[in-house]
Design an enzyme around this catalytic site. Structure first.
Site, PDB file in Angstrom:
ATOM      1  N   ALA A  85       0.824  -1.209   0.000  1.00  0.00           N
ATOM      2  CA  ALA A  85       0.000   0.000   0.000  1.00  0.00           C
ATOM      3  C   ALA A  85       0.859   1.261   0.000  1.00  0.00           C
ATOM      4  O   ALA A  85       0.555   2.235  -0.689  1.00  0.00           O
ATOM      5  CB  ALA A  85      -0.920  -0.016   1.216  1.00  0.00           C
ATOM      6  N   THR A  86       1.956   1.248   0.753  1.00  0.00           N
ATOM      7  CA  THR A  86       2.814   2.439   0.824  1.00  0.00           C
ATOM      8  C   THR A  86       3.287   2.843  -0.567  1.00  0.00           C
ATOM      9  O   THR A  86       3.249   4.014  -0.939  1.00  0.00           O
ATOM     10  CB  THR A  86       4.024   2.164   1.744  1.00  0.00           C
ATOM     11  OG1 THR A  86       3.533   1.772   3.018  1.00  0.00           O
ATOM     12  CG2 THR A  86       4.905   3.386   1.899  1.00  0.00           C
ATOM     13  N   ASN A 163      -6.731   3.046  10.213  1.00  0.00           N
ATOM     14  CA  ASN A 163      -6.010   1.868  10.720  1.00  0.00           C
ATOM     15  C   ASN A 163      -5.923   1.807  12.238  1.00  0.00           C
ATOM     16  O   ASN A 163      -5.691   0.750  12.807  1.00  0.00           O
ATOM     17  CB  ASN A 163      -4.603   1.817  10.122  1.00  0.00           C
ATOM     18  CG  ASN A 163      -3.896   3.139  10.225  1.00  0.00           C
ATOM     19  OD1 ASN A 163      -4.317   4.129   9.623  1.00  0.00           O
ATOM     20  ND2 ASN A 163      -2.837   3.180  11.007  1.00  0.00           N
ATOM     21  N   HIS A 213      -1.505  -8.203   2.420  1.00  0.00           N
ATOM     22  CA  HIS A 213      -1.287  -8.818   3.741  1.00  0.00           C
ATOM     23  C   HIS A 213      -2.307  -8.361   4.780  1.00  0.00           C
ATOM     24  O   HIS A 213      -2.325  -8.871   5.903  1.00  0.00           O
ATOM     25  CB  HIS A 213       0.147  -8.582   4.232  1.00  0.00           C
ATOM     26  CG  HIS A 213       0.453  -7.173   4.655  1.00  0.00           C
ATOM     27  ND1 HIS A 213       0.576  -6.809   5.980  1.00  0.00           N
ATOM     28  CD2 HIS A 213       0.660  -6.051   3.942  1.00  0.00           C
ATOM     29  CE1 HIS A 213       0.866  -5.516   6.033  1.00  0.00           C
ATOM     30  NE2 HIS A 213       0.927  -5.032   4.828  1.00  0.00           N
ATOM     31  N   THR A 252      10.345  -6.604 -12.411  1.00  0.00           N
ATOM     32  CA  THR A 252       9.717  -7.908 -12.633  1.00  0.00           C
ATOM     33  C   THR A 252       8.569  -8.120 -11.651  1.00  0.00           C
ATOM     34  O   THR A 252       8.715  -7.854 -10.456  1.00  0.00           O
ATOM     35  CB  THR A 252      10.777  -9.028 -12.455  1.00  0.00           C
ATOM     36  OG1 THR A 252      11.798  -8.817 -13.420  1.00  0.00           O
ATOM     37  CG2 THR A 252      10.182 -10.411 -12.629  1.00  0.00           C
ATOM     38  N   CYS A 337       3.216   0.747  12.498  1.00  0.00           N
ATOM     39  CA  CYS A 337       4.544   1.372  12.325  1.00  0.00           C
ATOM     40  C   CYS A 337       4.936   2.249  13.507  1.00  0.00           C
ATOM     41  O   CYS A 337       6.112   2.490  13.726  1.00  0.00           O
ATOM     42  CB  CYS A 337       4.664   2.149  11.031  1.00  0.00           C
ATOM     43  SG  CYS A 337       3.194   2.517  10.185  1.00  0.00           S
TER      44      CYS A 337
HETATM   45  N1  PLP Z   1      -2.472   2.612   4.893  1.00  0.00           N
HETATM   46  C1  PLP Z   1      -3.094   2.036   5.927  1.00  0.00           C
HETATM   47  C2  PLP Z   1      -4.442   2.533   6.325  1.00  0.00           C
HETATM   48  C3  PLP Z   1      -2.486   0.985   6.621  1.00  0.00           C
HETATM   49  O1  PLP Z   1      -3.096   0.425   7.658  1.00  0.00           O
HETATM   50  C4  PLP Z   1      -1.203   0.562   6.212  1.00  0.00           C
HETATM   51  C5  PLP Z   1      -0.500  -0.500   6.958  1.00  0.00           C
HETATM   52  O2  PLP Z   1      -0.448  -0.518   8.159  1.00  0.00           O
HETATM   53  C6  PLP Z   1      -0.597   1.187   5.119  1.00  0.00           C
HETATM   54  C7  PLP Z   1      -1.266   2.202   4.476  1.00  0.00           C
HETATM   55  C8  PLP Z   1       0.751   0.763   4.624  1.00  0.00           C
HETATM   56  O3  PLP Z   1       0.692  -0.550   4.172  1.00  0.00           O
HETATM   57  P1  PLP Z   1       2.039  -1.365   3.783  1.00  0.00           P
HETATM   58  O4  PLP Z   1       2.889  -1.328   5.011  1.00  0.00           O
HETATM   59  O5  PLP Z   1       1.546  -2.720   3.432  1.00  0.00           O
HETATM   60  O6  PLP Z   1       2.657  -0.668   2.653  1.00  0.00           O
END
Ligand code: PLP
Length: 416
Positions: A85-86, A163, A213, A252, A337
């Site tokens: 996602a990041t 989150n 994940h 890739t 995080c």
């Molecule tokens: N955005 C939200 C709302 C999340 O909960 C998270 C992960 O905790 C992320 C973004 C980032 O996801 P990733 O660490 O899989 O890139």
């Protein structure tokens, strides 16, 4: 080759109850099964379509893209694979911003750091940034979004489910406002997709980000939904090279991860009964938790995604409580995080909580495999931890016996 037991569900760690699914989920057995051949039997690179192995990998990527698109109500060419996602968030926000003139960006105070830091990094490069406030429930007011728009607003980034608290923004008015002003709408739906049905196009979202994940797929794979016929005409690619993913994301492709992500979404679609039990278990957990003394549930009681409960416990520091809880549970304070950083949650702070209250939030996040029996054991452990820590707390005793009123740093926005 030694075979692995696909029936093993990793959350059943012998001595701990895993309640941190918002941080990451175990892979479903179906997902592991779908991924395995790509580590061993099928080494093909989907870019090498001059031979059978490459063609096979390309076909799996194509079919997986179709599956993911269909679950999101999108077209296959609107799905771009990333590492998570990041990366998808960076790809969307920087991709839109850097593709044109410098201008103005709008986001919200409770966004994940992947969005906030990306916007702040653009601010350092000369973009203006408006961070919208939220109310005590964690929701933005559409009026404040409309008021923030300027002639050179380049994008609006507003998440769906939060989150830390699970609070879901009402995206309908956000999409309508973006549509009215012709401004690209970026949405981080990482905590929504896989938990409840979600079609980005229903909200007029141009770019939507997510990671496998969080929904029982593997780590290291995510995607960007990008409405290629919408308001965003061009994304500047951040990763250049072999021009994979239509030149938007070179490198890739992670074939095993892509197959795993598609399998996770497809499998979850057929788990209506498991989701029903999951929602019941989550509601049961919250009802029992909220009956405990001195507890505050953070965020809107109604607009929340199932599986995320944020709670603060009056006059108990978050750190020692987390240590005590995690002798038998796996829970975190706030986002994965920042958990353990000792900093106040920016989400709870934005919702108007006092400093200590914002430092004392604990996120409980049960998952599809969490049993009622595990929830009961977790509740018992929470009660015991609270009792033990409160016996040692003079402030709790004074508060409990009516000796003191909540002090400012323990302020909750709904306190009278
Ligand atoms: N955005 C939200 C709302 C999340 O909960 C998270 C992960 O905790 C992320 C973004 C980032 O996801 P990733 O660490 O899989 O890139």
């Amino acid at each position: 080759m030694e075979s692995i037991n696909l029936q093993l569900i990793p959350h059943t760690m012998e001595d701990c109850i895993y309640l941190d699914h918002a941080a990451s989920t175990p892979c479903l057995p179906e997902v592991v099964e779908a991924m395995m051949p790509f580590f061993t039997l099928h080494p093909g690179n989907p870019g090498s379509i001059v031979h059978k192995a490459g063609k096979h990998a390309a076909r799996v990527v194509k079919e997986s893209r179709e599956t993911i698109a269909s679950v999101l109500g999108a077209a296959p060419h609107e799905i771009f694979f990333t590492s998570g996602a990041t990366e998808a968030i960076n790809m969307a926000i920087k991709g839109i911003a850097l593709a044109g003139e410098k201008g103005h960006l709008i986001t919200c105070a409770t966004e994940h750091s992947a969005v906030l830091q990306t916007c702040r990094s653009l601010e350092l490069q000369g973009y203006r940034l408006t961070v919208l406030p939220v109310d005590a429930n964690g929701c933005i007011q559409p009026g404040s979004l409309e008021a923030a728009i300027t002639e050179d607003t380049r994008l609006v980034a507003v998440m769906h489910a939060n989150n830390e608290t699970g609070v879901m923004h009402n995206l309908q008015p956000v999409g309508e406002i973006c549509n009215r002003y012709g401004i690209p709408f970026v949405c981080d739906a990482t905590q929504t997709i896989g938990k409840i049905p979600f079609h980005p196009a229903d909200f007029g979202i141009d770019c939507c980000c997510f990671a496998a994940h969080k929904f029982y797929g593997p780590k290291g794979i995510g995607a960007l939904y990008f409405n290629t016929s919408g308001r965003v005409t061009r994304l500047l690619p951040l990763i250049e090279g072999g021009a994979q993913e239509s030149g938007l994301r070179s490198g890739t492709l992670h074939v095993a991860g892509i197959a795993g992500m598609a399998t996770a979404l497809r499998t979850l679609e057929n788990k209506a009964e498991a989701f029903r039990i999951f929602r019941e278990n989550c509601a049961y957990f919250e009802t029992r938790l909220s009956a405990m003394q001195g507890i505050i549930l953070n965020g809107s009681p109604v607009l929340r995604v199932p599986g995320i409960t944020s709670a603060s416990f009056r006059y108990l520091e978050g750190g020692p409580l987390l240590v005590s809880l995690n002798t038998k549970l796996c829970v975190s304070s706030g986002s994965s995080c920042s958990s353990g950083s000792g900093k106040a949650s920016h989400v709870l702070t934005a919702m108007g909580h006092g400093l200590q209250q914002a430092m004392a939030g604990i996120r409980f996040s049960p998952g599809l495999h969490t049993s009622r029996e595990e929830i009961d054991r977790a509740l018992l452990h929470i009660e015991k931890s609270l009792e033990q820590l409160r016996q040692e707390s003079q402030t709790w005793k004074m508060f409990h016996t009516g000796g003191i009123k909540p002090v400012a740093s323990w302020f909750h926005p709904l306190d009278v």
